[in-house]
Write a protein that holds these residues in place. Structure first.
Motif, PDB file in Angstrom:
ATOM      1  N   TYR A 192       0.834  -1.204   0.000  1.00 55.35           N
ATOM      2  CA  TYR A 192       0.000   0.000   0.000  1.00 55.35           C
ATOM      3  C   TYR A 192       0.874   1.262   0.000  1.00 55.35           C
ATOM      4  O   TYR A 192       0.590   2.222  -0.718  1.00 55.35           O
ATOM      5  CB  TYR A 192      -0.934   0.001   1.215  1.00 55.35           C
ATOM      6  CG  TYR A 192      -1.784   1.234   1.293  1.00 55.35           C
ATOM      7  CD1 TYR A 192      -2.837   1.413   0.413  1.00 55.35           C
ATOM      8  CD2 TYR A 192      -1.505   2.229   2.225  1.00 55.35           C
ATOM      9  CE1 TYR A 192      -3.609   2.556   0.464  1.00 55.35           C
ATOM     10  CE2 TYR A 192      -2.275   3.377   2.280  1.00 55.35           C
ATOM     11  CZ  TYR A 192      -3.324   3.539   1.403  1.00 55.35           C
ATOM     12  OH  TYR A 192      -4.074   4.681   1.461  1.00 55.35           O
TER      13      TYR A 192
ATOM     14  N   TYR B 198       2.305   1.764  -3.432  1.00 60.19           N
ATOM     15  CA  TYR B 198       1.255   2.245  -4.327  1.00 60.19           C
ATOM     16  C   TYR B 198       1.032   3.746  -4.131  1.00 60.19           C
ATOM     17  O   TYR B 198       0.970   4.513  -5.106  1.00 60.19           O
ATOM     18  CB  TYR B 198      -0.035   1.472  -4.071  1.00 60.19           C
ATOM     19  CG  TYR B 198      -1.209   1.998  -4.834  1.00 60.19           C
ATOM     20  CD1 TYR B 198      -1.353   1.736  -6.191  1.00 60.19           C
ATOM     21  CD2 TYR B 198      -2.189   2.757  -4.197  1.00 60.19           C
ATOM     22  CE1 TYR B 198      -2.431   2.223  -6.895  1.00 60.19           C
ATOM     23  CE2 TYR B 198      -3.271   3.246  -4.894  1.00 60.19           C
ATOM     24  CZ  TYR B 198      -3.393   2.988  -6.240  1.00 60.19           C
ATOM     25  OH  TYR B 198      -4.467   3.484  -6.930  1.00 60.19           O
TER      26      TYR B 198
ATOM     27  N   GLN C 171       1.692   6.918  -6.750  1.00 59.30           N
ATOM     28  CA  GLN C 171       0.644   7.891  -7.039  1.00 59.30           C
ATOM     29  C   GLN C 171       1.124   9.317  -6.779  1.00 59.30           C
ATOM     30  O   GLN C 171       0.902  10.218  -7.587  1.00 59.30           O
ATOM     31  CB  GLN C 171      -0.602   7.603  -6.181  1.00 59.30           C
ATOM     32  CG  GLN C 171      -1.268   6.307  -6.511  1.00 59.30           C
ATOM     33  CD  GLN C 171      -1.841   6.294  -7.923  1.00 59.30           C
ATOM     34  OE1 GLN C 171      -2.361   7.287  -8.402  1.00 59.30           O
ATOM     35  NE2 GLN C 171      -1.717   5.164  -8.578  1.00 59.30           N
TER      36      GLN C 171
END
Length: 45
Positions: free
Chosen positions: A30, A33, A37
């Motif tokens: 996570y 990720y 982003q």
């Protein structure tokens, strides 16, 4: 004198190992990720 080791881990230890990997791996994935982003937003505007 050493005792011979068994071929595999006992089932309860395997479950603990799997839980430990999930405990570390899920937040790590996570975080990566979110990093991608944010980096995308930083470099593309």
């Amino acid at each position: 004198m050493t005792q011979p080791q068994s071929a595999g881990s006992p089932p309860s230890r395997r479950a603990l190992t799997l839980f430990a990997w999930l405990w570390v791996g899920v937040p790590l994935v996570y975080g990566l990720y979110e990093l991608v982003q944010k980096a995308r937003q930083l470099f593309t505007g």
